[in-house]
Design a protein around this motif. Sequence first.
Motif, PDB file in Angstrom:
ATOM      1  N   PHE A 168       0.828  -1.234   0.433  1.00 17.30           N
ATOM      2  CA  PHE A 168       0.191   0.008   0.215  1.00 17.30           C
ATOM      3  C   PHE A 168       0.897   1.478   0.156  1.00 17.30           C
ATOM      4  N   SER A 169       2.132   1.136   0.936  1.00 19.08           N
ATOM      5  CA  SER A 169       2.669   2.458   0.869  1.00 19.08           C
ATOM      6  C   SER A 169       3.418   2.527  -0.696  1.00 19.08           C
ATOM      7  N   ASN A 170       3.873   1.843  -1.356  1.00 15.43           N
ATOM      8  CA  ASN A 170       4.045   1.873  -2.686  1.00 15.43           C
ATOM      9  C   ASN A 170       3.181   2.130  -4.243  1.00 15.43           C
ATOM     10  N   SER A 179      14.013  -3.082   8.122  1.00 10.82           N
ATOM     11  CA  SER A 179      14.211  -2.473   7.157  1.00 10.82           C
ATOM     12  C   SER A 179      13.246  -2.639   6.228  1.00 10.82           C
ATOM     13  N   TYR A 180      12.771  -1.370   5.256  1.00  9.20           N
ATOM     14  CA  TYR A 180      11.492  -1.007   4.474  1.00  9.20           C
ATOM     15  C   TYR A 180      12.161  -1.041   3.285  1.00  9.20           C
ATOM     16  N   ASP A 181      10.871  -2.283   2.078  1.00 11.25           N
ATOM     17  CA  ASP A 181      11.957  -2.609   1.601  1.00 11.25           C
ATOM     18  C   ASP A 181      12.178  -1.870  -0.149  1.00 11.25           C
ATOM     19  N   ASN A 182      11.477  -0.064   0.324  1.00  8.69           N
ATOM     20  CA  ASN A 182      12.594   0.651  -0.642  1.00  8.69           C
ATOM     21  C   ASN A 182      13.582   1.065  -0.081  1.00  8.69           C
ATOM     22  N   ASN A 183      14.033   0.609   0.838  1.00  9.00           N
ATOM     23  CA  ASN A 183      15.903   1.427   1.381  1.00  9.00           C
ATOM     24  C   ASN A 183      16.182  -0.143   2.013  1.00  9.00           C
ATOM     25  N   ARG A 206      18.379   1.013   8.067  1.00  7.98           N
ATOM     26  CA  ARG A 206      18.673   0.051   8.713  1.00  7.98           C
ATOM     27  C   ARG A 206      18.090   1.213   9.557  1.00  7.98           C
ATOM     28  N   ILE A 207      15.897   1.257   9.596  1.00  7.78           N
ATOM     29  CA  ILE A 207      15.203   1.806   9.542  1.00  7.78           C
ATOM     30  C   ILE A 207      15.494   1.710  11.466  1.00  7.78           C
ATOM     31  N   ILE A 208      15.213   0.088  12.219  1.00  2.00           N
ATOM     32  CA  ILE A 208      15.425   0.258  13.561  1.00  2.00           C
ATOM     33  C   ILE A 208      16.771  -1.248  13.231  1.00  2.00           C
ATOM     34  N   THR A 218      11.486  12.847  14.843  1.00  3.28           N
ATOM     35  CA  THR A 218      10.975  12.671  14.172  1.00  3.28           C
ATOM     36  C   THR A 218      11.556  11.428  12.888  1.00  3.28           C
ATOM     37  N   GLY A 219      11.435  11.050  12.538  1.00  2.00           N
ATOM     38  CA  GLY A 219      11.936   9.675  12.129  1.00  2.00           C
ATOM     39  C   GLY A 219      12.614   8.623  12.393  1.00  2.00           C
ATOM     40  N   ALA A 220      13.186   8.921  13.747  1.00  2.00           N
ATOM     41  CA  ALA A 220      13.437   7.970  15.107  1.00  2.00           C
ATOM     42  C   ALA A 220      13.358   6.304  14.705  1.00  2.00           C
ATOM     43  N   GLY A 221      11.833   5.979  14.592  1.00  2.00           N
ATOM     44  CA  GLY A 221      11.619   5.039  13.671  1.00  2.00           C
ATOM     45  C   GLY A 221      11.056   4.543  15.173  1.00  2.00           C
ATOM     46  N   LYS A 222       9.961   5.560  15.905  1.00  2.00           N
ATOM     47  CA  LYS A 222       9.390   4.999  17.198  1.00  2.00           C
ATOM     48  C   LYS A 222       8.254   4.980  15.937  1.00  2.00           C
ATOM     49  N   SER A 223       7.588   4.504  14.992  1.00  2.00           N
ATOM     50  CA  SER A 223       6.348   4.740  14.743  1.00  2.00           C
ATOM     51  C   SER A 223       6.548   2.919  14.256  1.00  2.00           C
ATOM     52  N   THR A 224       7.715   2.717  13.704  1.00  2.00           N
ATOM     53  CA  THR A 224       8.324   1.420  12.836  1.00  2.00           C
ATOM     54  C   THR A 224       8.450   0.629  13.970  1.00  2.00           C
ATOM     55  N   VAL A 225       8.739   0.919  15.342  1.00  2.00           N
ATOM     56  CA  VAL A 225       9.122  -0.106  16.294  1.00  2.00           C
ATOM     57  C   VAL A 225       7.454  -0.783  16.196  1.00  2.00           C
ATOM     58  N   LEU A 233       2.436  -5.302  11.051  1.00  2.00           N
ATOM     59  CA  LEU A 233       2.247  -4.961   9.617  1.00  2.00           C
ATOM     60  C   LEU A 233       3.478  -4.713   8.636  1.00  2.00           C
ATOM     61  N   TYR A 234       4.443  -5.335   9.788  1.00  2.00           N
ATOM     62  CA  TYR A 234       5.460  -5.346   8.982  1.00  2.00           C
ATOM     63  C   TYR A 234       6.315  -6.317   9.696  1.00  2.00           C
ATOM     64  N   ASP A 235       7.086  -7.782   9.197  1.00  2.00           N
ATOM     65  CA  ASP A 235       8.168  -8.248  10.265  1.00  2.00           C
ATOM     66  C   ASP A 235       9.361  -7.833   9.704  1.00  2.00           C
TER      67      ASP A 235
HETATM   68  P1  ADP Z   1       8.704   8.941  13.644  1.00  2.00           P
HETATM   69  O1  ADP Z   1       7.486   7.320  13.922  1.00  2.00           O
HETATM   70  O2  ADP Z   1       9.942   8.115  15.093  1.00  2.00           O
HETATM   71  O3  ADP Z   1       8.365   9.906  13.492  1.00  2.00           O
HETATM   72  P2  ADP Z   1       8.782   6.436  11.953  1.00  2.00           P
HETATM   73  O4  ADP Z   1       9.237   5.820  12.535  1.00  2.00           O
HETATM   74  O5  ADP Z   1       7.098   7.145  10.866  1.00  2.00           O
HETATM   75  O6  ADP Z   1       9.866   7.761  12.499  1.00  2.00           O
HETATM   76  O7  ADP Z   1       9.563   6.844  10.490  1.00  2.00           O
HETATM   77  C1  ADP Z   1      11.665   5.588  10.690  1.00  2.00           C
HETATM   78  C2  ADP Z   1      11.870   5.970   9.155  1.00  2.00           C
HETATM   79  O8  ADP Z   1      11.363   5.195   8.445  1.00  2.00           O
HETATM   80  C3  ADP Z   1      11.682   7.498   8.613  1.00  2.00           C
HETATM   81  O9  ADP Z   1      12.791   7.718   8.002  1.00  2.00           O
HETATM   82  C4  ADP Z   1      10.631   7.248   7.213  1.00  2.00           C
HETATM   83  O10 ADP Z   1      11.128   7.490   6.486  1.00  2.00           O
HETATM   84  C5  ADP Z   1      11.171   5.663   6.991  1.00  2.00           C
HETATM   85  N1  ADP Z   1       9.427   4.608   7.124  1.00  2.00           N
HETATM   86  C6  ADP Z   1       8.405   4.886   7.563  1.00  2.00           C
HETATM   87  N2  ADP Z   1       7.984   4.181   6.991  1.00  2.00           N
HETATM   88  C7  ADP Z   1       7.787   4.067   5.850  1.00  2.00           C
HETATM   89  C8  ADP Z   1       7.408   3.292   4.582  1.00  2.00           C
HETATM   90  N3  ADP Z   1       6.107   2.262   4.498  1.00  2.00           N
HETATM   91  N4  ADP Z   1       8.009   3.468   3.777  1.00  2.00           N
HETATM   92  C9  ADP Z   1       9.189   3.355   3.528  1.00  2.00           C
HETATM   93  N5  ADP Z   1       9.772   4.156   4.283  1.00  2.00           N
HETATM   94  C10 ADP Z   1       9.415   4.316   5.665  1.00  2.00           C
END
Ligand code: ADP
Length: 651
Positions: free
Chosen positions: A146-148, A390-394, A398-400, A419-426, A433-435
């Motif tokens: 969905f994000s792509n 890491s997200y697939d597109n990059n 390492r996002i986490i 912002t962008g530290a990876g909190k939501s990703t954790v 939603l991701y593995d």
């Molecule tokens: P935070 O919640 O701390 O602001 P995020 O977890 O949202 O940080 O994002 C961490 C990093 O992952 C950012 O650099 C963001 O650009 C990247 N990112 C977030 N969501 C996606 C996604 N769906 N696909 C690719 N990169 C993502």
Amino acid sequence: MEGVDWDKDDPFEEQREHVESPMRRLLFEYGRPYWFSVTVGLISSVFARALDLLPALLLAVAIDSLFGEQEFSEQVPLVVLPESWLPNTPPEQFAFVVLAIAGSFVFGSIFHWLRNWGFNAFSQSVQHDVRTATYDKMQRLDMEFFSNKQTGEMMSVLSNDVNQLERFLNEGMNSATRLIVMVVGITFLLFWLNPQLALVSLAPVPLIAIFTYVFVKKIQPKYAAVRSSVGKVNSRLENNLGGINVIKSSNTEEYESERVEDVSKNYYDKNWDAIWLRIKFFPGLQVISGIGFVLTFLVGGYWVLMGTAPGPFTGTLQTGTFVAFIMYTQQLVWPMAQFGQVINMYQRAEASSERIFGLMDEQGRIERDDEAEALEVREGRVEYEDVSFSYDNNPDERIIDDVSFEVDGGDTVALVGPTGAGKSTVLKLLLRLYDVDQGSIRIDGQDVREVSLASLRRSMGYVGQDSFLFYGTVEENIAYGTFDADREEIVEAAKAAEAHDFIQNLPDGYDTMVGERGVKLSGGQRQRVAIARAVLKDPDILVLDEATSDVDTETEMLIQRSIDDLTENRTTFAIAHRLSTIKDADQILVLEDGEIVERGTHEELLENDGLYSHLWGVQAGEIDELPQEFIERAQRRQARTEVEADAGNDD
Ligand code: ADP
């Protein structure tokens, strides 16, 4: 029919590549349950078209025997019938022909009705099944997908592509059977009636076939260009309507009108290009078939008038046979003209089914094992062990990065950091939603990847940054996901979420329609509805993603109070920018660039004199600005993400 590239920048190219024999799959997987209606459609279509051919033949009989000199029973069309069936006197013979013509119209219309029913029932049922199956599959795809992809692109598969299949299964199959029956039937009849004249009448047919083939070849790329320009118009319009706030406030209406005009003009040009070719094709076709008609008329007319065969021909030609020839050559043109359209519809349907099946075959990174055991939450203890992602597109970034921490059952852990530290990703990893790429996340000792996805999501409540409401009543929105809740429980939940009072003041209370097209709720109100939803769900683990952003201090206090109730005795993950809302958390993790840089309670972190204590100082108004070292770090990070974004834009 391969090799047609409908549009070069198809966003589903990657999915389409892996699909084999999409049309066969369509017919066998989705068509099979409706074999009855399609069989009725096909058979009736053959009969209906065959009966369409009968009147001309009967007219020939009538002319020759009633108005001419030939014996009724000796006429070519009638020799197939036993002589005893045929009437002897002219009035009876006349009645026979009239009844036969009337009969062929009556039965013809019955078969046409059946044919219409069969093809429509078939195509509508298949369309319905394909659409629901595609949606069902699509919504289960990974978030990565969905994000792509853009919403418009996915909508286009669910609507345009599915409609394209319906068109082919109905109109396309219908035209195809007509084409085959008419061409084969007329060719057969003409040769049967008079093989010599048949050669004359059918002489232009190969020419028509070549002409149509060239036309199809030429128009295909033009249609592809039209399709892609339609896509551009739609994207532009969708984007502009979505961003209408920005357009108005930036006073850029004129600029946007011009941009829309540009894409629309492009569509106009491309479409005109295709139309221009098409409107040249039909008169061209008429000229060619006109040649056949004139030739038939010339040779046949001479033959009848003079009573002797012209040129190399031999034998006699009856007036009636001549009339039948004239009628059949006319009847042949239209089905032949549709030859191109049938091929066109087939190829479009093929491209559409490739997209649809490509999507259905899409393999997510998240393996879902429906047989997996259900998650059993006892204490609600959560462990992250050496988690990297890491997200697939990059994939290189390492996002986490090697994150480990533990949360005891019932505790609250807060995630803070820039912002962008990876909190939501954790948290997305916890919700699966991701593995994770490396390491593991366990809930009461069970790895989230080894329990069923349904049980995992059932045990979690999520209140996100943007509390989305579905179009429906407030009550339905609170009970979303807990569909068996009764009104009393819903009101209780709303009270606990401090939402009851404002809901009662809405025009229809709990029955007020909200969401898109409904009454608009403020950000704070939406959040409280979302919290009520979580209260009602009563999850074992609660995930709060900046649940208190975007509201005034008073509302924040209300929300905070309801959240405090909600988080009590429940394992809670909270992301917050306002540190005051999480200072009572049992554990605070400070993230920077995907790593935990500090951890502890509020007091411990204050003593630490690191990022947290300085952020706290700024937010509490104790210090004016972050120390230089933190600002420089933030600037460096900012610059890096901008470079990444630029690099991302280039490809
Ligand atoms: P935070 O919640 O701390 O602001 P995020 O977890 O949202 O940080 O994002 C961490 C990093 O992952 C950012 O650099 C963001 O650009 C990247 N990112 C977030 N969501 C996606 C996604 N769906 N696909 C690719 N990169 C993502």
